[in-house]
Design an enzyme around this catalytic site. Structure first.
Site, short mmCIF file in Angstrom:
data_model
loop_
_atom_site.label_atom_id
_atom_site.label_comp_id
_atom_site.label_asym_id
_atom_site.label_seq_id
_atom_site.Cartn_x
_atom_site.Cartn_y
_atom_site.Cartn_z
N ASP A 49 -6.89 -26.85 12.54
CA ASP A 49 -7.03 -27.60 11.37
C ASP A 49 -8.52 -27.38 10.93
O ASP A 49 -9.31 -27.18 11.61
CB ASP A 49 -6.75 -29.07 11.61
CG ASP A 49 -7.01 -29.85 10.22
OD1 ASP A 49 -6.80 -29.45 9.36
OD2 ASP A 49 -7.87 -30.99 10.57
N ASP A 254 -6.95 -33.36 13.67
CA ASP A 254 -7.31 -34.65 13.52
C ASP A 254 -6.52 -35.66 12.75
O ASP A 254 -6.78 -37.01 12.58
CB ASP A 254 -8.89 -34.63 12.93
CG ASP A 254 -8.78 -34.30 11.78
OD1 ASP A 254 -8.27 -33.39 11.18
OD2 ASP A 254 -9.54 -35.06 10.90
N ASP A 258 -1.79 -33.20 10.29
CA ASP A 258 -1.51 -32.48 11.34
C ASP A 258 -0.50 -32.87 12.40
O ASP A 258 -0.08 -32.11 13.38
CB ASP A 258 -2.88 -32.21 12.09
CG ASP A 258 -3.87 -31.84 11.33
OD1 ASP A 258 -3.59 -30.77 10.52
OD2 ASP A 258 -5.03 -32.31 11.17
P1 ADP Z 1 -6.95 -30.33 6.21
O1 ADP Z 1 -5.61 -29.65 6.61
O2 ADP Z 1 -7.86 -29.30 6.04
O3 ADP Z 1 -7.25 -31.37 7.08
P2 ADP Z 1 -5.81 -31.95 4.01
O4 ADP Z 1 -4.37 -31.55 4.42
O5 ADP Z 1 -6.01 -33.28 4.69
O6 ADP Z 1 -7.04 -30.98 4.57
O7 ADP Z 1 -6.14 -32.11 2.65
C1 ADP Z 1 -5.84 -30.76 1.85
C2 ADP Z 1 -6.52 -31.00 0.53
O8 ADP Z 1 -5.60 -31.97 -0.33
C3 ADP Z 1 -7.93 -31.09 0.28
O9 ADP Z 1 -8.74 -30.22 0.62
C4 ADP Z 1 -8.08 -32.01 -1.07
O10 ADP Z 1 -8.46 -31.05 -2.08
C5 ADP Z 1 -6.87 -32.69 -1.20
N1 ADP Z 1 -6.67 -34.14 -0.75
C6 ADP Z 1 -6.26 -34.77 0.20
N2 ADP Z 1 -6.27 -35.98 0.37
C7 ADP Z 1 -7.22 -36.23 -0.51
C8 ADP Z 1 -7.75 -37.47 -0.95
N3 ADP Z 1 -7.58 -38.55 -0.70
N4 ADP Z 1 -8.42 -37.49 -2.35
C9 ADP Z 1 -8.84 -36.17 -2.78
N5 ADP Z 1 -8.17 -34.99 -2.49
C10 ADP Z 1 -7.51 -35.05 -1.38
MG MG Z 2 -7.94 -32.67 8.99
#
Ligand code: ADP
Ligand code: MG
Length: 381
Positions: A49, A254, A258
């Site tokens: 991730d 994390d 995931d």
């Molecule tokens: P990763 O897989 O890299 O851990 P996430 O799946 O958690 O990322 O989030 C993907 C995208 O969704 C982020 O890059 C962001 O653009 C958006 N996002 C997720 N949660 C939030 C939040 N609480 N506020 C703003 N944008 C968010």
């Molecule tokens: Mg993450």
């Protein structure tokens, strides 16, 4: 009868697994049972991730671009009121940054958010001060039929090129501002990927973040295969796809997003600083939240398994030699028969050698290749 007692065979696996998990724990790699330790030695593909895993996960807001006429203080008040309900690292960064615009900086009282909704992997929605605040990535805007202006598109592309994450903030269905959030790579991330490569383990990034940022990060760490804009189920699907292609897959993550992939993978590894749900879903927890412990886990599992093989040689060796002699194989030529006391001693010795062989695993040291991440035993930060 005495020499054929198979107790050493019975001890071969459990003793090594017990010592292996103990050693793992002392190294900060918490292995939840024998099955996880067993699967980890076959891993030849690691899915990472991005946010919080490859990156530090403590993102900071580095710039704000407002597209409408609005005071920064008011803009951030709405944003923080919506995000303060979210557990996401990006949300924490936004709330932290918003405090700078307040007089009550230490303990700000944000306006109440109604109808708060967290859309995992996309962003958040809430009603604040009777205004509808929707903030997150591009697909969240599209799903809510909020148009994205060319200006906003350009700012997004710019932030992505710098490996930053752009967050669109819409207020009452209009994109009002774009935040750029930067989340630096974890120290040593590059080395870990290159060491994995040298161990013939393929690395992949699967992230919910956009393609631009994901590609920039991938370039920085040296990963070639990238899947971006993946929803939680798609992360799990990617893992299953890799398994169908013949890989034994470890997933390292994390977040809540995931968890399905952590469960689907042959070995799920959660970052210790991650969310409880991820830690619950994983088979192995990397307590120090270090990426190199992915290598420690795989290496420890490989070492444990070569121990188990060695144990079988000890256990079977005594039996293979002892049983024919006890049955009188040497008697016709030499007149030698195995007296029961020797058989008993040999039987005990085989168990002792197996246990000692397992205990020797306690001398485990993390792979030499990782040593250049440390100076005098202290991690380079
Ligand atoms: P990763 O897989 O890299 O851990 P996430 O799946 O958690 O990322 O989030 C993907 C995208 O969704 C982020 O890059 C962001 O653009 C958006 N996002 C997720 N949660 C939030 C939040 N609480 N506020 C703003 N944008 C968010
Ligand atoms: Mg993450």
């Amino acid at each position: 009868m005495v020499i054929a007692c198979p107790c050493a065979l019975g001890l071969a696996t459990p003793t090594a697994v017990m010592v292996g998990t103990g050693v793992g724990a002392s190294q900060g790699v918490l292995i939840k049972g024998g099955q996880a330790l067993e699967s980890a030695h076959k891993v030849n593909c690691v899915v990472f991730d991005k946010t919080g895993t490859l990156t530090i996960g403590k993102p900071v807001v580095v710039s704000t671009r407002l597209l409408k006429n609005l005071a920064l203080r008011d803009f951030y008040e709405l944003a923080a009121a919506a995000e303060v309900n979210s557990e996401h690292p990006l949300a924490k960064a936004i709330v932290e940054y918003a405090k700078k615009f307040r007089e009550d900086e230490e303990n700000p009282k944000w306006p109440e958010a109604q109808d708060f909704e967290s859309i995992t992997g996309h962003g958040v929605k809430a009603i604040v001060r009777n205004k509808e605040v929707i903030m997150g990535n591009k697909s969240l805007m599209l799903e809510n039929n909020i148009p994205i202006s060319i200006d906003a598109e350009e700012i997004l592309a710019e932030t992505e090129g710098m490996a930053q994450t752009g967050i669109l903030v819409s207020i009452d269905r209009e994109v009002t501002g774009v935040l750029a959030i930067s989340d630096p790579l974890k120290p040593g991330a590059r080395e870990v990927i290159s060491i994995l490569k040298s161990m013939k383990v393929k690395s992949i990034i699967v992230t919910g973040d956009n393609w631009g940022t994901a590609n920039s990060i991938a370039r920085e760490v040296g990963i070639e295969t990238v899947i971006a804009e993946a929803k939680p189920v798609q992360k799990a699907e990617k893992v299953k796809e890799l398994q169908a292609a013949g890989y034994t897959v470890a997933m390292v993550g994390d977040g809540i997003n995931d968890s399905p992939a952590l469960v689907a993978a042959d070995v799920g590894m959660a970052i210790g600083a991650g969310t409880d749900i991820a830690i619950e879903a994983a088979d192995i927890v990397l307590m120090k939240s270090n990426l190199e412990d992915v290598i420690t886990a795989i290496d420890l599992s490989r070492k444990t398994f070569s121990r188990i093989r060695l144990n079988y040689i000890w256990a079977l060796g005594y039996n293979l030699m002892g049983i024919p002699i006890a049955a009188g194989a040497l008697f016709p030529g030499t007149g030698f028969r195995l007296p029961p006391w020797i058989a008993g001693a040999a039987m005990a010795a085989s168990s002792v050698s197996v246990v000692v062989c397992s205990l020797l695993l306690k001398n485990y040291k993390r792979p030499k290749k990782l040593e250049n991440l440390y100076i005098g035993g202290i991690r380079i930060e």
